[in-house]
Design a protein around this motif. Structure first.
Motif, PDB file in Angstrom:
ATOM      1  N   PHE A   3      11.238  -0.471  -6.241  1.00 35.17           N
ATOM      2  CA  PHE A   3      10.065  -1.071  -5.604  1.00 35.17           C
ATOM      3  C   PHE A   3       9.996  -2.574  -5.856  1.00 35.17           C
ATOM      4  CE2 PHE A   3       5.647  -2.553  -6.114  1.00 35.17           C
ATOM      5  CZ  PHE A   3       5.268  -2.508  -4.774  1.00 35.17           C
ATOM      6  N   THR A   4      10.268  -3.009  -7.079  1.00 29.38           N
ATOM      7  CA  THR A   4      10.172  -4.432  -7.400  1.00 29.38           C
ATOM      8  C   THR A   4      11.154  -5.242  -6.569  1.00 29.38           C
ATOM      9  OG1 THR A   4       9.559  -3.853  -9.661  1.00 29.38           O
ATOM     10  CG2 THR A   4      10.270  -6.116  -9.270  1.00 29.38           C
ATOM     11  N   TRP A  63       0.831  -1.203   0.000  1.00 32.17           N
ATOM     12  CA  TRP A  63       0.000   0.000   0.000  1.00 32.17           C
ATOM     13  C   TRP A  63       0.872   1.262   0.000  1.00 32.17           C
ATOM     14  CZ3 TRP A  63      -1.443   2.851   4.798  1.00 32.17           C
ATOM     15  CH2 TRP A  63      -2.296   3.927   4.535  1.00 32.17           C
ATOM     16  N   GLN A  64       1.870   1.315   0.893  1.00 31.35           N
ATOM     17  CA  GLN A  64       2.682   2.524   1.033  1.00 31.35           C
ATOM     18  C   GLN A  64       3.607   2.771  -0.149  1.00 31.35           C
ATOM     19  OE1 GLN A  64       3.092   5.079   3.672  1.00 31.35           O
ATOM     20  NE2 GLN A  64       0.998   4.336   3.728  1.00 31.35           N
ATOM     21  N   PHE A  65       4.201   1.728  -0.697  1.00 28.87           N
ATOM     22  CA  PHE A  65       5.220   1.928  -1.724  1.00 28.87           C
ATOM     23  C   PHE A  65       4.739   1.611  -3.138  1.00 28.87           C
ATOM     24  CE2 PHE A  65       7.602   1.373   2.195  1.00 28.87           C
ATOM     25  CZ  PHE A  65       8.446   2.469   2.135  1.00 28.87           C
ATOM     26  N   GLY A  66       3.643   0.897  -3.267  1.00 32.44           N
ATOM     27  CA  GLY A  66       3.180   0.527  -4.586  1.00 32.44           C
ATOM     28  C   GLY A  66       1.922   1.226  -5.043  1.00 32.44           C
ATOM     29  N   LEU A  67       1.075   1.617  -4.102  1.00 27.40           N
ATOM     30  CA  LEU A  67      -0.239   2.135  -4.493  1.00 27.40           C
ATOM     31  C   LEU A  67      -0.425   3.632  -4.308  1.00 27.40           C
ATOM     32  CD1 LEU A  67      -2.478  -0.753  -3.093  1.00 27.40           C
ATOM     33  CD2 LEU A  67      -1.623  -0.437  -5.423  1.00 27.40           C
ATOM     34  N   ILE A  68       0.335   4.241  -3.422  1.00 32.67           N
ATOM     35  CA  ILE A  68       0.153   5.677  -3.214  1.00 32.67           C
ATOM     36  C   ILE A  68       1.432   6.422  -3.604  1.00 32.67           C
ATOM     37  CG2 ILE A  68      -1.562   5.362  -1.394  1.00 32.67           C
ATOM     38  CD1 ILE A  68       0.510   6.026   0.661  1.00 32.67           C
ATOM     39  N   LEU A 100      16.255 -10.263   8.347  1.00 31.46           N
ATOM     40  CA  LEU A 100      16.677 -11.210   7.307  1.00 31.46           C
ATOM     41  C   LEU A 100      17.247 -10.505   6.092  1.00 31.46           C
ATOM     42  CD1 LEU A 100      13.560 -13.547   7.420  1.00 31.46           C
ATOM     43  CD2 LEU A 100      15.736 -13.855   8.586  1.00 31.46           C
ATOM     44  N   SER A 101      17.531  -9.224   6.195  1.00 30.08           N
ATOM     45  CA  SER A 101      17.926  -8.453   5.009  1.00 30.08           C
ATOM     46  C   SER A 101      19.235  -8.933   4.390  1.00 30.08           C
ATOM     47  CB  SER A 101      18.003  -6.966   5.339  1.00 30.08           C
ATOM     48  OG  SER A 101      18.967  -6.730   6.329  1.00 30.08           O
ATOM     49  N   LEU A 102      20.109  -9.545   5.156  1.00 28.17           N
ATOM     50  CA  LEU A 102      21.335 -10.094   4.572  1.00 28.17           C
ATOM     51  C   LEU A 102      21.009 -11.173   3.542  1.00 28.17           C
ATOM     52  CD1 LEU A 102      24.469 -10.133   4.695  1.00 28.17           C
ATOM     53  CD2 LEU A 102      24.241 -12.029   6.287  1.00 28.17           C
ATOM     54  N   ILE A 103      19.988 -11.962   3.815  1.00 27.48           N
ATOM     55  CA  ILE A 103      19.566 -13.024   2.896  1.00 27.48           C
ATOM     56  C   ILE A 103      18.677 -12.459   1.798  1.00 27.48           C
ATOM     57  CG2 ILE A 103      18.304 -15.207   2.728  1.00 27.48           C
ATOM     58  CD1 ILE A 103      18.918 -15.554   5.762  1.00 27.48           C
ATOM     59  N   THR A 104      17.685 -11.684   2.182  1.00 27.83           N
ATOM     60  CA  THR A 104      16.688 -11.222   1.211  1.00 27.83           C
ATOM     61  C   THR A 104      17.249 -10.202   0.224  1.00 27.83           C
ATOM     62  OG1 THR A 104      15.861  -9.511   2.722  1.00 27.83           O
ATOM     63  CG2 THR A 104      14.775 -11.668   2.787  1.00 27.83           C
ATOM     64  N   TYR A 105      18.301  -9.492   0.609  1.00 28.58           N
ATOM     65  CA  TYR A 105      18.914  -8.533  -0.313  1.00 28.58           C
ATOM     66  C   TYR A 105      19.432  -9.247  -1.555  1.00 28.58           C
ATOM     67  CZ  TYR A 105      22.218  -5.277  -2.339  1.00 28.58           C
ATOM     68  OH  TYR A 105      22.903  -4.486  -3.213  1.00 28.58           O
ATOM     69  N   PHE A 106      20.096 -10.371  -1.354  1.00 28.23           N
ATOM     70  CA  PHE A 106      20.654 -11.097  -2.497  1.00 28.23           C
ATOM     71  C   PHE A 106      19.560 -11.727  -3.354  1.00 28.23           C
ATOM     72  CE2 PHE A 106      24.256 -11.006   0.472  1.00 28.23           C
ATOM     73  CZ  PHE A 106      25.153 -10.324  -0.331  1.00 28.23           C
ATOM     74  N   ILE A 107      18.453 -12.069  -2.748  1.00 31.40           N
ATOM     75  CA  ILE A 107      17.320 -12.585  -3.525  1.00 31.40           C
ATOM     76  C   ILE A 107      16.677 -11.455  -4.326  1.00 31.40           C
ATOM     77  CG2 ILE A 107      15.021 -13.631  -3.361  1.00 31.40           C
ATOM     78  CD1 ILE A 107      16.077 -15.106  -0.855  1.00 31.40           C
ATOM     79  N   GLY A 108      16.479 -10.315  -3.690  1.00 34.26           N
ATOM     80  CA  GLY A 108      15.830  -9.187  -4.353  1.00 34.26           C
ATOM     81  C   GLY A 108      16.645  -8.582  -5.486  1.00 34.26           C
ATOM     82  N   THR A 109      17.963  -8.633  -5.366  1.00 32.23           N
ATOM     83  CA  THR A 109      18.811  -8.020  -6.394  1.00 32.23           C
ATOM     84  C   THR A 109      19.442  -9.050  -7.333  1.00 32.23           C
ATOM     85  OG1 THR A 109      20.700  -8.048  -4.898  1.00 32.23           O
ATOM     86  CG2 THR A 109      19.347  -6.045  -4.937  1.00 32.23           C
ATOM     87  N   ALA A 110      18.991 -10.268  -7.298  1.00 31.87           N
ATOM     88  CA  ALA A 110      19.616 -11.332  -8.096  1.00 31.87           C
ATOM     89  C   ALA A 110      19.479 -11.106  -9.594  1.00 31.87           C
ATOM     90  CB  ALA A 110      19.016 -12.683  -7.717  1.00 31.87           C
ATOM     91  N   PHE A 111      18.418 -10.472 -10.038  1.00 35.40           N
ATOM     92  CA  PHE A 111      18.152 -10.368 -11.469  1.00 35.40           C
ATOM     93  C   PHE A 111      18.280  -8.953 -12.017  1.00 35.40           C
ATOM     94  CE2 PHE A 111      15.721 -13.974  -9.790  1.00 35.40           C
ATOM     95  CZ  PHE A 111      16.369 -14.993 -10.481  1.00 35.40           C
ATOM     96  N   GLN A 112      19.082  -8.130 -11.384  1.00 32.44           N
ATOM     97  CA  GLN A 112      19.283  -6.785 -11.913  1.00 32.44           C
ATOM     98  C   GLN A 112      20.773  -6.532 -12.074  1.00 32.44           C
ATOM     99  OE1 GLN A 112      17.404  -4.356  -8.927  1.00 32.44           O
ATOM    100  NE2 GLN A 112      19.370  -3.672  -8.176  1.00 32.44           N
ATOM    101  N   SER A 113      21.106  -5.641 -12.974  1.00 31.48           N
ATOM    102  CA  SER A 113      22.523  -5.398 -13.266  1.00 31.48           C
ATOM    103  C   SER A 113      23.173  -4.484 -12.227  1.00 31.48           C
ATOM    104  CB  SER A 113      22.663  -4.805 -14.665  1.00 31.48           C
ATOM    105  OG  SER A 113      21.924  -3.596 -14.743  1.00 31.48           O
TER     106      SER A 113
END
Length: 184
Positions: free
Chosen positions: A141-142, A96-101, A121-134
């Motif tokens: 947001f994505t 809601w906060q970052f995607g819709l408004i 868990l950001s140490l783990i999730t950071y690598f998952i979130g940035t795995a497919f970007q240059s």
């Protein structure tokens, strides 16, 4: 006057209250995880150690809460949802906060709160979130949404595994006892 109910005996009500209150722990861990570097900037070795240890501690904590509290409830699936209620709410608030408004209309307190459940868990999730970007230094947001969803999935999985182990071990013990009776 006493409260008597077929569904909520004092011991089961106590378990539900513990489960609901346990939902606050990841938020507190996330806030601590985000505030320690701000207020203890000179302890770099401690901070690096903290960034590695916190994800493990948070997942183990969630596993043991699922194992020791939620699995003993009369309705463990509902208990699992109650345990993770703040994580689900945080994800919805994040979307809601970052995607819709628009950025100008965001509520700062909600924007900060909605990221704390999986912040540990950001140490783990950071690598998952940035795995497919240059450019891994630019998190949009994505990528942030992928990080939030993966953090929630890790937490849901840890508590689900904690809930399942007592049931699996009880079923295994029952099968073992049945085999022993069959061999006699």
């Amino acid at each position: 006057m006493s409260f008597v109910s077929r569904h909520f005996t004092p011991s089961s009500t106590n378990g539900w209250i513990k489960t609901a209150c346990a939902g606050l722990l990841p938020i507190l861990i996330g806030l601590t995880y985000n505030l320690v570097p701000r207020y203890l900037p000179g302890t770099m070795v401690l901070l690096q150690l903290l960034f590695v240890i916190v994800p493990v501690v948070q997942l183990l904590l969630w596993f043991f809460i699922g194992k020791n509290i939620v699995s003993k409830l009369s309705h463990p699936v509902w208990g699992w949802l109650v345990q993770n209620w703040l994580g689900i709410l945080s994800l919805l608030l994040f979307i809601w906060q970052f995607g819709l408004i628009p950025e100008q209309a965001r509520n700062g307190a909600i924007a900060i709160f909605c990221q704390q459940f999986s912040a540990g868990l950001s140490l783990i999730t950071y690598f998952i979130g940035t795995a497919f970007q240059s450019d891994i230094l630019d998190v949009g947001f994505t990528e942030a949404l992928i990080m939030q969803v993966s953090g929630l999935i890790f937490m849901l999985g840890a508590s689900l595994l904690g809930m399942a182990i007592p049931r699996m071990s009880a079923a295994s013990a029952a099968r073992r006892a049945e085999k022993e009776r069959a061999h006699r």
